[in-house]
Design an enzyme around this catalytic site. Structure first.
Site, PDB file in Angstrom:
ATOM      1  N   SER A 241      45.249  36.919  20.053  1.00 43.16           N
ATOM      2  CA  SER A 241      44.724  37.774  18.971  1.00 43.16           C
ATOM      3  C   SER A 241      45.275  37.344  17.612  1.00 43.16           C
ATOM      4  CB  SER A 241      45.024  39.250  19.241  1.00 43.16           C
ATOM      5  OG  SER A 241      46.384  39.450  19.549  1.00 43.16           O
ATOM      6  N   HIS A 271      44.683  39.185  28.196  1.00 38.59           N
ATOM      7  CA  HIS A 271      45.458  39.522  26.987  1.00 38.59           C
ATOM      8  C   HIS A 271      45.559  41.051  26.930  1.00 38.59           C
ATOM      9  CE1 HIS A 271      47.265  39.070  23.157  1.00 38.59           C
ATOM     10  NE2 HIS A 271      46.216  38.803  22.394  1.00 38.59           N
ATOM     11  N   HIS A 318      53.705  35.903  32.095  1.00 34.66           N
ATOM     12  CA  HIS A 318      53.530  35.721  30.655  1.00 34.66           C
ATOM     13  C   HIS A 318      53.468  34.231  30.346  1.00 34.66           C
ATOM     14  CE1 HIS A 318      54.108  36.091  26.308  1.00 34.66           C
ATOM     15  NE2 HIS A 318      53.607  37.306  26.480  1.00 34.66           N
ATOM     16  N   ARG A 327      59.742  44.717  25.685  1.00 32.45           N
ATOM     17  CA  ARG A 327      58.807  45.812  25.364  1.00 32.45           C
ATOM     18  C   ARG A 327      58.606  46.695  26.602  1.00 32.45           C
ATOM     19  NH1 ARG A 327      53.902  42.238  23.321  1.00 32.45           N
ATOM     20  NH2 ARG A 327      54.432  41.269  25.309  1.00 32.45           N
ATOM     21  N   ASP A 373      52.404  45.379  29.330  1.00 27.80           N
ATOM     22  CA  ASP A 373      51.294  46.172  29.863  1.00 27.80           C
ATOM     23  C   ASP A 373      51.634  46.881  31.169  1.00 27.80           C
ATOM     24  OD1 ASP A 373      49.585  45.394  27.776  1.00 27.80           O
ATOM     25  OD2 ASP A 373      49.248  43.480  28.759  1.00 27.80           O
TER      26      ASP A 373
HETATM   27  C1  COA Z   1      49.741  36.292  31.431  1.00 25.14           C
HETATM   28  C2  COA Z   1      49.159  35.142  32.210  1.00 25.14           C
HETATM   29  C3  COA Z   1      47.678  34.982  31.827  1.00 25.14           C
HETATM   30  C4  COA Z   1      49.918  33.864  31.851  1.00 25.14           C
HETATM   31  O1  COA Z   1      49.219  32.792  32.401  1.00 25.14           O
HETATM   32  P1  COA Z   1      49.897  31.362  32.603  1.00 25.14           P
HETATM   33  O2  COA Z   1      50.714  30.998  31.423  1.00 25.14           O
HETATM   34  O3  COA Z   1      48.791  30.431  32.987  1.00 25.14           O
HETATM   35  O4  COA Z   1      50.870  31.665  33.815  1.00 25.14           O
HETATM   36  P2  COA Z   1      51.560  30.635  34.817  1.00 25.14           P
HETATM   37  O5  COA Z   1      51.732  29.304  34.178  1.00 25.14           O
HETATM   38  O6  COA Z   1      52.756  31.311  35.361  1.00 25.14           O
HETATM   39  O7  COA Z   1      50.457  30.484  35.954  1.00 25.14           O
HETATM   40  C5  COA Z   1      50.682  29.629  37.052  1.00 25.14           C
HETATM   41  C6  COA Z   1      49.963  30.189  38.246  1.00 25.14           C
HETATM   42  O8  COA Z   1      50.526  31.472  38.584  1.00 25.14           O
HETATM   43  C7  COA Z   1      49.518  32.435  38.649  1.00 25.14           C
HETATM   44  N1  COA Z   1      49.998  33.720  38.134  1.00 25.14           N
HETATM   45  C8  COA Z   1      50.547  33.960  36.921  1.00 25.14           C
HETATM   46  N2  COA Z   1      50.784  35.274  36.779  1.00 25.14           N
HETATM   47  C9  COA Z   1      50.371  35.876  37.919  1.00 25.14           C
HETATM   48  C10 COA Z   1      50.318  37.219  38.357  1.00 25.14           C
HETATM   49  N3  COA Z   1      50.697  38.223  37.581  1.00 25.14           N
HETATM   50  N4  COA Z   1      49.815  37.466  39.583  1.00 25.14           N
HETATM   51  C11 COA Z   1      49.398  36.451  40.377  1.00 25.14           C
HETATM   52  N5  COA Z   1      49.398  35.158  40.001  1.00 25.14           N
HETATM   53  C12 COA Z   1      49.874  34.875  38.781  1.00 25.14           C
HETATM   54  C13 COA Z   1      48.443  31.906  37.733  1.00 25.14           C
HETATM   55  O9  COA Z   1      47.183  32.533  37.996  1.00 25.14           O
HETATM   56  C14 COA Z   1      48.473  30.432  38.046  1.00 25.14           C
HETATM   57  O10 COA Z   1      47.818  30.233  39.269  1.00 25.14           O
HETATM   58  P3  COA Z   1      46.866  28.942  39.534  1.00 25.14           P
HETATM   59  O11 COA Z   1      47.748  27.761  39.298  1.00 25.14           O
HETATM   60  O12 COA Z   1      46.420  29.108  40.928  1.00 25.14           O
HETATM   61  O13 COA Z   1      45.767  29.029  38.528  1.00 25.14           O
HETATM   62  C15 COA Z   1      49.283  35.381  33.739  1.00 25.14           C
HETATM   63  O14 COA Z   1      50.644  35.562  34.065  1.00 25.14           O
HETATM   64  C16 COA Z   1      48.463  36.560  34.223  1.00 25.14           C
HETATM   65  O15 COA Z   1      47.266  36.402  34.492  1.00 25.14           O
HETATM   66  N6  COA Z   1      49.084  37.796  34.316  1.00 25.14           N
HETATM   67  C17 COA Z   1      48.393  38.973  34.712  1.00 25.14           C
HETATM   68  C18 COA Z   1      47.591  39.534  33.544  1.00 25.14           C
HETATM   69  C19 COA Z   1      48.506  40.140  32.495  1.00 25.14           C
HETATM   70  O16 COA Z   1      49.386  40.918  32.801  1.00 25.14           O
HETATM   71  N7  COA Z   1      48.231  39.811  31.229  1.00 25.14           N
HETATM   72  C20 COA Z   1      48.982  40.356  30.105  1.00 25.14           C
HETATM   73  C21 COA Z   1      49.814  39.339  29.446  1.00 25.14           C
HETATM   74  S1  COA Z   1      50.847  40.045  28.202  1.00 25.14           S
END
Ligand code: COA
Length: 438
Positions: A241, A271, A318, A327, A373
């Site tokens: 954002s 996000h 994250h 937070r 969140d």
């Molecule tokens: C926030 C987020 C998008 C970060 O993504 P990222 O930087 O790509 O995270 P990572 O590098 O740790 O991801 C590596 C792997 O772990 C997985 N992973 C990361 N967080 C996960 C979670 N909460 N649950 C299950 N799997 C998760 C990813 O999907 C990815 O899998 P893949 O290789 O099969 O595609 C991710 O952690 C997520 O989707 N979290 C849940 C949604 C959320 O809470 N969003 C708010 C963020 S403030």
């Protein structure tokens, strides 16, 4: 706001001079190299822009102008009735780079009250949308409809010196931040409270007034809003954002258009929409295993079911953080103080006991810890704000403080159009084979 504007001018001129010197003396210094994986993996860890308002540390979390969340709680002015920081104070800190006095925060609160009027056509535009329209879509529509009020856009059309861009941006930014709680409350009352709207109370601060217009007139909820709007305000410049607002703003789109762009980014489930996903996910769990406090084993099974279905556990992980999000901790502390026996809050805490180990065992999740969140929804539900589709709008109102303070800096420092280089996979293969230079 005249004094604050003058102070901002002085601060930005000082920093502008320093940046000129940095560029003249060190502009060619290399601070990082780019790896092929970063091009395919969302530019993680790749420095790409400057944002003055806050800096994120993977372990210690966010620092706003050097201050951590516990320090903000200690040092920022509070409302007379409580001890949570006033988000107006954080806006001042991000904008000016110094802690504000009580008087300065009061000046911002008062100015925000005076500037919060929204033209009727904005409400009419929202009223034309079907009631089932997602609150974030209504929010962005309202912001876009308010663009008719942009002082920057009008001045630009007339013709202005680029040295003065920041002044018109500053005015738009403060007007827009002032109006957002009213716009958000209008959407909430329209969608969930039969269109029975509540007039603002000029006696209240920005967050307190927001709570009042939403229809939650009690001290604890006002305090929650002050905390909520403070901790969600900024997360350095690269998050979707903030980056979108900056990118759109770099084309000299006015603050209304730029912020609407940022809010479209916030509306994505990876996000800002994750906060509603958390509550939806817990609700589904409770439907399956019943109300009351689930056992650790029940949670483990439910988490595994989520993962087996190829879904992520919302509220965990994250892109930058590698520890429990401060937070999350700030909200947990609020809950320990005000609602330690709340059922849903206790479910959130038990999930926190269980999920990190499961995610660690997957071996691929870089951060198994909860983010902001994971906790916010449970607090809101406790006070009766149960309509979780609205949660991202609250996040958006908060996020305006950081991304719009940054936009003032972008204009004051004269930052140019953002235009990074993209490559094709064919070109990357040529580089791998040594056939091409980047
Ligand atoms: C926030 C987020 C998008 C970060 O993504 P990222 O930087 O790509 O995270 P990572 O590098 O740790 O991801 C590596 C792997 O772990 C997985 N992973 C990361 N967080 C996960 C979670 N909460 N649950 C299950 N799997 C998760 C990813 O999907 C990815 O899998 P893949 O290789 O099969 O595609 C991710 O952690 C997520 O989707 N979290 C849940 C949604 C959320 O809470 N969003 C708010 C963020 S403030």
């Amino acid at each position: 706001m005249k004094d604050i504007k003058e102070k901002f001018k002085q601060k930005s001129e000082e920093l502008g001079k320093e940046i000129k010197e940095i560029l003249a003396n060190h502009g060619e210094k290399e601070i990082s190299s780019v790896k092929i994986r970063q091009l395919y993996q969302g530019m993680r860890g790749m420095p790409g822009l400057v944002s003055e308002t806050s800096l994120l540390d993977p372990i210690n979390g966010i620092r706003f102008r050097g201050f951590s969340i516990p320090e903000l709680k200690e040092k920022l002015p509070t409302a007379e009735e409580g001890d949570e920081p006033l988000p107006e104070g954080l806006f001042y800190l991000m904008l000016i780079g110094e802690l504000p006095s009580d008087k300065e925060v009061e000046e911002i609160s008062n100015a925000m009250g005076r500037r919060s009027q929204i033209p009727k056509h904005v409400f009419n535009t929202i009223d034309e949308l079907p009631i089932e329209t997602h609150p974030m879509t209504q929010f962005v529509t309202g912001i876009m409809a308010m663009q008719t009020e942009s002082i920057f856009a009008k001045a630009y059309k007339k013709g202005i010196n680029k040295k003065d861009y920041w002044e018109y941006t500053f005015e738009d930014v403060t007007n827009l931040i002032s109006r957002l709680p009213r716009l958000a409350a209008y959407i909430y009352r329209r969608k969930y409270r039969k269109g029975e709207h509540i007039e603002p109370n000029p006696e209240l601060d920005w967050a307190g007034n927001f709570a009042h217009m939403l229809g939650f007139d009690n001290k604890e909820f006002r305090e929650l809003m002050r905390l909520y709007l403070t901790i969600h305000a900024d997360h350095e410049g690269g998050n979707a954002s903030a980056h979108t607002t900056h990118l759109v703003g770099s084309t000299l789109s006015d603050p209304y258009l730029s912020f609407a762009g940022g809010m479209n980014s916030l509306a994505g489930p990876l996000h800002g929409l994750a906060n509603q996903e958390v509550i939806r996910w817990i609700e589904q769990m409770r439907k399956e295993i019943g109300d009351g406090l689930p056992t650790k084993e029940q949670i483990e099974n439910y988490v595994k079911q989520t993962l087996d279905a190829g879904k992520v556990v919302p509220g965990y992980g994250h892109a930058v953080l590698r520890q429990t999000d401060p937070r999350f901790t700030a909200q947990m502390n609020f809950a320990k103080e005000h609602l330690p026996d709340d059922d849903l809050v206790n479910v959130v805490w038990r999930i926190y006991d269980v999920v990190p180990d499961i995610l660690k065992d997957l071996g691929k999740v870089k951060n198994p810890w909860p983010n902001v969140d994971a906790h916010s929804g449970a607090l809101l539900v406790h006070y009766g704000l149960e309509e979780y589709e609205f949660y991202t709008v609250l996040f958006g109102v908060a996020r305006s403080l950081g991304v719009l303070a940054s936009l003032c800096w972008d204009r004051a420092l004269g930052l140019p159009l953002e235009r990074p280089k993209s490559l094709t996979t064919k070109r990357i293969k040529e580089i791998i084979n040594g056939e091409e230079e980047v």
